[in-house]
Design a protein around this motif. Structure first.
Motif, PDB file in Angstrom:
ATOM      1  N   LYS A   1      -8.019   0.027   1.271  1.00 32.16           N
ATOM      2  CA  LYS A   1      -7.212  -1.086   1.795  1.00 32.16           C
ATOM      3  C   LYS A   1      -7.736  -1.552   3.153  1.00 32.16           C
ATOM      4  CE  LYS A   1      -4.243  -0.581  -1.575  1.00 32.16           C
ATOM      5  NZ  LYS A   1      -4.159  -1.519  -2.663  1.00 32.16           N
ATOM      6  N   VAL A   2      -7.983  -0.606   4.043  1.00 32.38           N
ATOM      7  CA  VAL A   2      -8.448  -0.942   5.387  1.00 32.38           C
ATOM      8  C   VAL A   2      -9.850  -1.550   5.321  1.00 32.38           C
ATOM      9  CG1 VAL A   2      -9.096   0.046   7.636  1.00 32.38           C
ATOM     10  CG2 VAL A   2      -6.967   0.747   6.527  1.00 32.38           C
ATOM     11  N   GLY A   3     -10.705  -0.993   4.484  1.00 36.86           N
ATOM     12  CA  GLY A   3     -12.058  -1.526   4.333  1.00 36.86           C
ATOM     13  C   GLY A   3     -12.056  -2.958   3.819  1.00 36.86           C
ATOM     14  N   ALA A   4     -11.186  -3.247   2.872  1.00 39.13           N
ATOM     15  CA  ALA A   4     -11.085  -4.615   2.348  1.00 39.13           C
ATOM     16  C   ALA A   4     -10.642  -5.578   3.445  1.00 39.13           C
ATOM     17  CB  ALA A   4     -10.119  -4.659   1.170  1.00 39.13           C
TER      18      ALA A   4
ATOM     19  N   THR B   1      -3.084  20.044  -5.299  1.00 44.45           N
ATOM     20  CA  THR B   1      -3.225  20.844  -4.090  1.00 44.45           C
ATOM     21  C   THR B   1      -3.032  19.949  -2.868  1.00 44.45           C
ATOM     22  OG1 THR B   1      -5.599  20.456  -3.863  1.00 44.45           O
ATOM     23  CG2 THR B   1      -4.921  22.321  -5.259  1.00 44.45           C
ATOM     24  N   PRO B   2      -2.680  20.532  -1.738  1.00 42.95           N
ATOM     25  CA  PRO B   2      -2.570  19.723  -0.518  1.00 42.95           C
ATOM     26  C   PRO B   2      -3.884  19.024  -0.155  1.00 42.95           C
ATOM     27  CG  PRO B   2      -1.484  21.829  -0.208  1.00 42.95           C
ATOM     28  CD  PRO B   2      -2.210  21.897  -1.523  1.00 42.95           C
ATOM     29  N   LEU B   3      -5.003  19.704  -0.348  1.00 43.30           N
ATOM     30  CA  LEU B   3      -6.294  19.101  -0.044  1.00 43.30           C
ATOM     31  C   LEU B   3      -6.576  17.918  -0.967  1.00 43.30           C
ATOM     32  CD1 LEU B   3      -8.928  19.047   1.551  1.00 43.30           C
ATOM     33  CD2 LEU B   3      -9.840  20.757  -0.052  1.00 43.30           C
ATOM     34  N   GLY B   4      -6.292  18.071  -2.243  1.00 41.30           N
ATOM     35  CA  GLY B   4      -6.505  16.977  -3.193  1.00 41.30           C
ATOM     36  C   GLY B   4      -5.644  15.770  -2.870  1.00 41.30           C
ATOM     37  N   ALA B   5      -4.386  16.021  -2.528  1.00 37.23           N
ATOM     38  CA  ALA B   5      -3.486  14.926  -2.176  1.00 37.23           C
ATOM     39  C   ALA B   5      -3.938  14.244  -0.889  1.00 37.23           C
ATOM     40  CB  ALA B   5      -2.062  15.446  -2.022  1.00 37.23           C
ATOM     41  N   THR B   6      -4.426  15.031   0.056  1.00 39.12           N
ATOM     42  CA  THR B   6      -4.922  14.467   1.316  1.00 39.12           C
ATOM     43  C   THR B   6      -6.124  13.571   1.062  1.00 39.12           C
ATOM     44  OG1 THR B   6      -4.129  16.372   2.572  1.00 39.12           O
ATOM     45  CG2 THR B   6      -5.871  15.051   3.584  1.00 39.12           C
ATOM     46  N   ARG B   7      -7.059  14.051   0.270  1.00 43.85           N
ATOM     47  CA  ARG B   7      -8.261  13.265  -0.036  1.00 43.85           C
ATOM     48  C   ARG B   7      -7.909  11.957  -0.737  1.00 43.85           C
ATOM     49  NH1 ARG B   7     -12.311  17.867  -2.408  1.00 43.85           N
ATOM     50  NH2 ARG B   7     -13.221  18.484  -0.431  1.00 43.85           N
ATOM     51  N   LYS B   8      -7.029  12.021  -1.715  1.00 44.48           N
ATOM     52  CA  LYS B   8      -6.669  10.811  -2.453  1.00 44.48           C
ATOM     53  C   LYS B   8      -5.883   9.836  -1.591  1.00 44.48           C
ATOM     54  CE  LYS B   8      -7.135  12.599  -7.061  1.00 44.48           C
ATOM     55  NZ  LYS B   8      -6.550  12.843  -8.352  1.00 44.48           N
TER      56      LYS B   8
ATOM     57  N   ALA C   1       0.834  -1.209   0.000  1.00 41.65           N
ATOM     58  CA  ALA C   1       0.000   0.000   0.000  1.00 41.65           C
ATOM     59  C   ALA C   1       0.866   1.256   0.000  1.00 41.65           C
ATOM     60  CB  ALA C   1      -0.931  -0.005   1.211  1.00 41.65           C
ATOM     61  N   ALA C   2       1.925   1.255   0.795  1.00 41.24           N
ATOM     62  CA  ALA C   2       2.828   2.413   0.832  1.00 41.24           C
ATOM     63  C   ALA C   2       3.548   2.582  -0.501  1.00 41.24           C
ATOM     64  CB  ALA C   2       3.831   2.258   1.966  1.00 41.24           C
ATOM     65  N   TRP C   3       3.964   1.481  -1.100  1.00 40.99           N
ATOM     66  CA  TRP C   3       4.653   1.540  -2.390  1.00 40.99           C
ATOM     67  C   TRP C   3       3.720   2.073  -3.476  1.00 40.99           C
ATOM     68  CZ3 TRP C   3       4.133  -0.786  -7.187  1.00 40.99           C
ATOM     69  CH2 TRP C   3       5.219  -0.603  -8.054  1.00 40.99           C
ATOM     70  N   GLU C   4       2.465   1.623  -3.475  1.00 39.58           N
ATOM     71  CA  GLU C   4       1.495   2.126  -4.456  1.00 39.58           C
ATOM     72  C   GLU C   4       1.312   3.635  -4.321  1.00 39.58           C
ATOM     73  OE1 GLU C   4      -1.743  -1.417  -5.240  1.00 39.58           O
ATOM     74  OE2 GLU C   4      -2.047  -0.080  -3.558  1.00 39.58           O
ATOM     75  N   LEU C   5       1.171   4.092  -3.077  1.00 36.38           N
ATOM     76  CA  LEU C   5       0.966   5.518  -2.853  1.00 36.38           C
ATOM     77  C   LEU C   5       2.186   6.328  -3.269  1.00 36.38           C
ATOM     78  CD1 LEU C   5      -1.233   7.406  -1.776  1.00 36.38           C
ATOM     79  CD2 LEU C   5      -0.055   7.333   0.424  1.00 36.38           C
ATOM     80  N   GLN C   6       3.359   5.824  -2.952  1.00 36.68           N
ATOM     81  CA  GLN C   6       4.587   6.518  -3.345  1.00 36.68           C
ATOM     82  C   GLN C   6       4.703   6.575  -4.865  1.00 36.68           C
ATOM     83  OE1 GLN C   6       8.210   4.811  -1.853  1.00 36.68           O
ATOM     84  NE2 GLN C   6       9.374   6.661  -2.254  1.00 36.68           N
ATOM     85  N   SER C   7       4.345   5.507  -5.546  1.00 37.84           N
ATOM     86  CA  SER C   7       4.377   5.492  -7.014  1.00 37.84           C
ATOM     87  C   SER C   7       3.415   6.525  -7.579  1.00 37.84           C
ATOM     88  CB  SER C   7       4.016   4.109  -7.547  1.00 37.84           C
ATOM     89  OG  SER C   7       4.968   3.169  -7.149  1.00 37.84           O
ATOM     90  N   GLN C   8       2.224   6.607  -6.986  1.00 42.21           N
ATOM     91  CA  GLN C   8       1.252   7.598  -7.443  1.00 42.21           C
ATOM     92  C   GLN C   8       1.777   9.013  -7.222  1.00 42.21           C
ATOM     93  OE1 GLN C   8      -2.617   6.961  -5.721  1.00 42.21           O
ATOM     94  NE2 GLN C   8      -2.664   4.831  -6.357  1.00 42.21           N
ATOM     95  N   LEU C   9       2.422   9.220  -6.107  1.00 39.07           N
ATOM     96  CA  LEU C   9       2.978  10.546  -5.814  1.00 39.07           C
ATOM     97  C   LEU C   9       4.034  10.938  -6.839  1.00 39.07           C
ATOM     98  CD1 LEU C   9       3.165  12.975  -3.931  1.00 39.07           C
ATOM     99  CD2 LEU C   9       4.833  11.701  -2.589  1.00 39.07           C
ATOM    100  N   LEU C  10       4.881   9.996  -7.219  1.00 42.09           N
ATOM    101  CA  LEU C  10       5.926  10.289  -8.196  1.00 42.09           C
ATOM    102  C   LEU C  10       5.356  10.580  -9.573  1.00 42.09           C
ATOM    103  CD1 LEU C  10       8.615   7.668  -7.160  1.00 42.09           C
ATOM    104  CD2 LEU C  10       8.685  10.139  -6.812  1.00 42.09           C
TER     105      LEU C  10
END
Length: 96
Positions: free
Chosen positions: A86-89, A71-78, A55-64
Motif C-alpha cells: 500500500k505504501v509503495g503504491a 505463528t507470530p512471525l508469519g503474521a508479522t511478515r504478512k 487497508a486496515a479493513w482488508e488486514l482485519q478481514s484476513q486476520l478473521l
C-alpha cells in the motif's frame, strides 16, 4: 534453531524500519500536495483517509479468515508485506 529464528525476527524488524522510512516519505509527499491546495489537495486528503480505512479493513478481514499465518512471525511478515504494498503504491503515485 534459535539463531535462525533470531535472524528471521531481525529481518522482520528491518522490514518494519524500512516501511516506516517509506511511510515517512509518503507523508512528506502528501503534505506537499495538500499544502499546494486546490481540488487535488482535497482529493488527496479524502484518498488518504479512505485508503487507511480500507487497508486496515482488508488486514482485519484476513486476520478473521486466518491467512495471516499460524505463528507470530508469519503474521508479522504478512502484515508488513500488506502495508508495504500500500505504501509503495502511494510513493510511486505521488512521486510522478
Amino acid at each position: 534453531m534459535y539463531g535462525k529464528l533470531y535472524g528471521a525476527w531481525l529481518k522482520a524488524g528491518m522490514d518494519a524500519w524500512s516501511l516506516g522510512a517509506e511511510a515517512s516519505m509518503v507523508i512528506g509527499l502528501r503534505m506537499a500536495k495538500v499544502a499546494a491546495g486546490g481540488p487535488a489537495a482535497a482529493k488527496e486528503a479524502d484518498l488518504m483517509v479512505s485508503e487507511k480505512m480500507h487497508a486496515a479493513w482488508e488486514l482485519q478481514s484476513q486476520l478473521l479468515m486466518a491467512p495471516l499465518g499460524m505463528t507470530p512471525l508469519g503474521a508479522t511478515r504478512k502484515t508488513l508485506s500488506h502495508y508495504r504494498r500500500k505504501v509503495g503504491a502511494n510513493r510511486r503515485r505521488l512521486s510522478r
